[in-house]
Design a protein around this motif. Sequence first.
Motif, PDB file in Angstrom:
ATOM      1  N   MET A 100       0.828  -1.207   0.000  1.00 21.95           N
ATOM      2  CA  MET A 100       0.000   0.000   0.000  1.00 21.95           C
ATOM      3  C   MET A 100       0.862   1.257   0.000  1.00 21.95           C
ATOM      4  N   LEU A 101       1.859   1.283   0.860  1.00 20.77           N
ATOM      5  CA  LEU A 101       2.729   2.447   0.965  1.00 20.77           C
ATOM      6  C   LEU A 101       3.558   2.638  -0.302  1.00 20.77           C
ATOM      7  N   THR A 102       4.008   1.542  -0.872  1.00 19.61           N
ATOM      8  CA  THR A 102       4.794   1.617  -2.101  1.00 19.61           C
ATOM      9  C   THR A 102       3.944   2.165  -3.248  1.00 19.61           C
ATOM     10  N   ASP A 103       2.671   1.755  -3.297  1.00 20.43           N
ATOM     11  CA  ASP A 103       1.777   2.263  -4.333  1.00 20.43           C
ATOM     12  C   ASP A 103       1.593   3.781  -4.226  1.00 20.43           C
ATOM     13  N   LEU A 104       1.716   4.305  -3.009  1.00 18.07           N
ATOM     14  CA  LEU A 104       1.604   5.749  -2.803  1.00 18.07           C
ATOM     15  C   LEU A 104       2.964   6.434  -2.845  1.00 18.07           C
ATOM     16  N   SER A 108      10.208   5.988   2.089  1.00 17.17           N
ATOM     17  CA  SER A 108      11.243   6.527   2.959  1.00 17.17           C
ATOM     18  C   SER A 108      10.678   7.735   3.696  1.00 17.17           C
ATOM     19  N   GLY A 109      11.447   8.211   4.668  1.00 16.19           N
ATOM     20  CA  GLY A 109      11.006   9.356   5.453  1.00 16.19           C
ATOM     21  C   GLY A 109      10.498   8.935   6.816  1.00 16.19           C
ATOM     22  N   CYS A 110       9.549   9.706   7.352  1.00 18.33           N
ATOM     23  CA  CYS A 110       9.036   9.469   8.707  1.00 18.33           C
ATOM     24  C   CYS A 110       7.511   9.481   8.670  1.00 18.33           C
ATOM     25  N   GLN A 130       8.602  -2.267   9.859  1.00 15.71           N
ATOM     26  CA  GLN A 130       9.841  -1.504   9.993  1.00 15.71           C
ATOM     27  C   GLN A 130      11.029  -2.282   9.442  1.00 15.71           C
ATOM     28  N   ALA A 131      11.016  -3.603   9.664  1.00 16.44           N
ATOM     29  CA  ALA A 131      12.097  -4.442   9.120  1.00 16.44           C
ATOM     30  C   ALA A 131      12.023  -4.519   7.597  1.00 16.44           C
ATOM     31  N   LEU A 132      10.800  -4.541   7.058  1.00 16.97           N
ATOM     32  CA  LEU A 132      10.632  -4.610   5.606  1.00 16.97           C
ATOM     33  C   LEU A 132      10.987  -3.294   4.920  1.00 16.97           C
ATOM     34  N   MET A 133      10.790  -2.179   5.619  1.00 13.17           N
ATOM     35  CA  MET A 133      10.989  -0.858   5.028  1.00 13.17           C
ATOM     36  C   MET A 133      11.902  -0.029   5.934  1.00 13.17           C
ATOM     37  N   ASP A 135      13.974   2.238   5.433  1.00 15.77           N
ATOM     38  CA  ASP A 135      14.137   3.660   5.114  1.00 15.77           C
ATOM     39  C   ASP A 135      12.920   4.496   5.513  1.00 15.77           C
ATOM     40  N   LEU A 136      11.850   3.821   5.955  1.00 14.28           N
ATOM     41  CA  LEU A 136      10.648   4.520   6.401  1.00 14.28           C
ATOM     42  C   LEU A 136      10.528   4.337   7.914  1.00 14.28           C
ATOM     43  N   GLU A 137      10.750   5.397   8.654  1.00 14.03           N
ATOM     44  CA  GLU A 137      10.669   5.329  10.110  1.00 14.03           C
ATOM     45  C   GLU A 137       9.211   5.474  10.559  1.00 14.03           C
ATOM     46  N   VAL A 138       8.750   4.504  11.359  1.00 10.34           N
ATOM     47  CA  VAL A 138       7.391   4.540  11.897  1.00 10.34           C
ATOM     48  C   VAL A 138       7.464   5.014  13.344  1.00 10.34           C
ATOM     49  N   VAL A 139       6.765   6.121  13.648  1.00  8.34           N
ATOM     50  CA  VAL A 139       6.864   6.721  14.974  1.00  8.34           C
ATOM     51  C   VAL A 139       5.465   6.967  15.541  1.00  8.34           C
ATOM     52  N   GLY A 140       5.424   7.306  16.809  1.00  7.11           N
ATOM     53  CA  GLY A 140       4.189   7.738  17.447  1.00  7.11           C
ATOM     54  C   GLY A 140       4.142   9.251  17.551  1.00  7.11           C
TER      55      GLY A 140
END
Length: 411
Positions: A100-104, A108-110, A130-133, A135-140
Amino acid sequence: MKADLDRLMEAQGLDAMLVVGSAIHNPPMAYFIGKAHVTNADLIKKRGQPPVLFCHPMERDEAARSGLQIKSLSDYDILALLKQTGGDMTQALALRYQQMLTDLELTSGCMALYGRGESGTVLDVFSHLQALMPDLEVVGDAKGEVLLAAMATKDEHEVARIRKMGEITIEVVGKVADLLTSQRVKDEVLVKSDGEPLTIGEVKRLIDLWLAERGAENPEGTIFAIGRDAGVPHSVGSDGDLLRLGQTIIFDIFPTEAGSGYFYDFTRTWCLGYVPDEVQALYDDVYAVYQQVMSELKVGGLGGEYHKRTCELFKARGHPVIDDDPKLTEGFVHGLGHGVGLYIHERPRVGAGATERDRLEPGAVVTIEPGLYYPERGMGCRLEDTVYVRPDGEIKVLVDYPYDLLLPVKA
């Protein structure tokens, strides 16, 4: 407001937001999609772009009511992903998010995570993602610097929904007052037509019924507490307690639109039949402080300063206050107020924990609720209204209701 989201995201270094879960009693999802009845969805908002809502085909018509761009989750074959992961659903869901994220074009980023779900599952899924991506940081957004900051001011449509809830609330409060004043009295206790005492539990069940009849509900419960229970701010009231004359009743009601929506928050203190002198003195102090603080509210004012002012006023009247003793259990023991919206408690804060960002800006909707509590003396008192900082700078109670302490009853 929503118009502030991109600016707030940029200030916090966020490239995207991901909201997960149902829209029912899930404020972040409801904020974006409104009253659409969607029970399982994902919403992705990239900075500078409108949100995209991913939903199941069976809810496509409901999702379309949001007015957002819709993508079907059926485009991402979860059965094939389960086969790929050997039946591991958390890994399969992580792979679906990756697609889904790749389609958009979001690889990468936050990205900040919002919404509601089973905490263990959410942790597992996004750890895998997070392990799969990497370069894309997932935060709260635990400090509420983005979504809650946007929610802190409301547009006219949001305020209209809150005001409507206020009108429903006041109507139900009036029905409760009518119920109490229409009962007979026996041995200083309200009794029904069958001679049996009226109880707190019966009143609260009627409150729920009357709210439901008006398209509202009570997910957080109602405080309807008498005597000693009224002396502990969040004691909801004991179902078996009787409605006795001369005792304080704190009635704090905070319903919301049915399903998912905006809250209203309101409190009055009542005494049935007659008012003992010490109760009248307590009430007079709370009402005087309420009036003084309301008269001092100004656009741009700091929520924390109004709380401090409330403490000063109560101390001058001889009451202990929480700013002097955080463990306080009698006197003024809580903050002055809080923001109201899709959460019953949100920003701006109007209490001891308020910061420089918690201001009464145009569009803010907050409660003002001074109170005094003396449980060992069997009494408490709180007055609360929800107020709106209008775009023209005027600060007004959204829905008016009398402040009478005494409710007369039949002889």
